[in-house]
Enzyme design. Structure first.
Site, PDB file in Angstrom:
ATOM      1  N   LYS A 249     113.383  14.924  99.707  1.00  0.00           N
ATOM      2  CA  LYS A 249     112.968  15.475 100.995  1.00  0.00           C
ATOM      3  C   LYS A 249     112.962  14.408 102.071  1.00  0.00           C
ATOM      4  CE  LYS A 249     108.932  15.659 102.449  1.00  0.00           C
ATOM      5  NZ  LYS A 249     108.040  14.956 103.429  1.00  0.00           N
TER       6      LYS A 249
ATOM      7  N   ASP B  19     110.453  20.836 102.697  1.00  0.00           N
ATOM      8  CA  ASP B  19     109.071  20.460 102.405  1.00  0.00           C
ATOM      9  C   ASP B  19     108.285  21.735 102.104  1.00  0.00           C
ATOM     10  OD1 ASP B  19     108.743  21.702 104.836  1.00  0.00           O
ATOM     11  OD2 ASP B  19     107.757  20.013 105.817  1.00  0.00           O
TER      12      ASP B  19
END
Length: 210
Positions: A121, A139
């Protein structure tokens, strides 16, 4: 509603109404962005923005942070979540940048993930903002919003990322991350989502059942 049609409608609305969405983290260099994103894991951007000005004033470059001790850095980040591990991570990340990348943030996502504290991420966030890479960072906000709306039924962040990148044009992917994260932060929140005022409710699978 077919998934392709839902994507087209959602992307069209965001393109027309949120053409300039961007990160709410404050930073002045790729290095500062990377540190801020590491600190933002399971922590609000608002809190990170409160601590990074003093941190970056004291340690403005990878070289400065790489030469710092844990005890020197910890006081600056002690109010964020998991301060012990994040202090260790940002120091180690700075050392990795200095030792292996000449102090520069690499553009390759696989190389980014070799940096301590940088997972998939974080690597996608940094690569998309700094290098405009056609990737979407997933996320908790993006994961939740994509599944609620019906853009993906993936059970993992990687599966959701793959669905989003399948239907969203490469040139829109860096922007799409910000669309979804901001929508999840301010409208489609985890608790008490504002469905009654959501502009996407007509296309939302969870709201409409279609």
């Amino acid at each position: 509603m077919r998934r392709k049609e839902r994507f087209e409608a959602v992307v069209r609305w965001f393109s027309e109404n949120r053409p300039a969405a961007e990160s709410e983290l404050h930073f002045e260099s790729p290095f500062q962005l990377m540190v801020a994103v590491i600190l933002s894991a399971q922590c609000t951007d608002k809190r990170v923005n409160m601590v990074t000005p003093a941190l970056f004033e004291r340690f403005p470059t990878p070289e400065a942070l790489a030469s710092a001790t844990f005890d020197e850095v910890y006081p600056f980040v002690k109010s964020v979540s998991y301060p012990n591990s994040k202090t260790a991570h940002i120091i180690a990340a700075a050392k990795k940048l200095v030792d292996d990348f000449g102090g520069e943030i690499p553009s390759d996502i696989d190389l980014l993930q070799t940096i301590p504290g940088v997972g998939r991420k974080t690597a996608n966030v940094v690569a998309s903002i700094v290098y405009d890479k056609p990737v979407i960072a997933v996320d908790t906000h993006v994961f939740r919003v994509a599944r609620r709306i019906g853009l993906s039924d993936g059970k993992t962040p990687v599966a959701v990322e793959q669905d989003l990148e399948k239907y969203i044009a490469p040139e829109l992917r860096p922007l799409a991350h910000h669309w979804l994260i901001l929508h999840g932060r301010y409208v489609c929140s985890a608790r008490n989502p504002k469905c009654g005022e959501c502009p996407l409710s007509g296309w939302c699978k969870e709201f409409s059942g279609n």
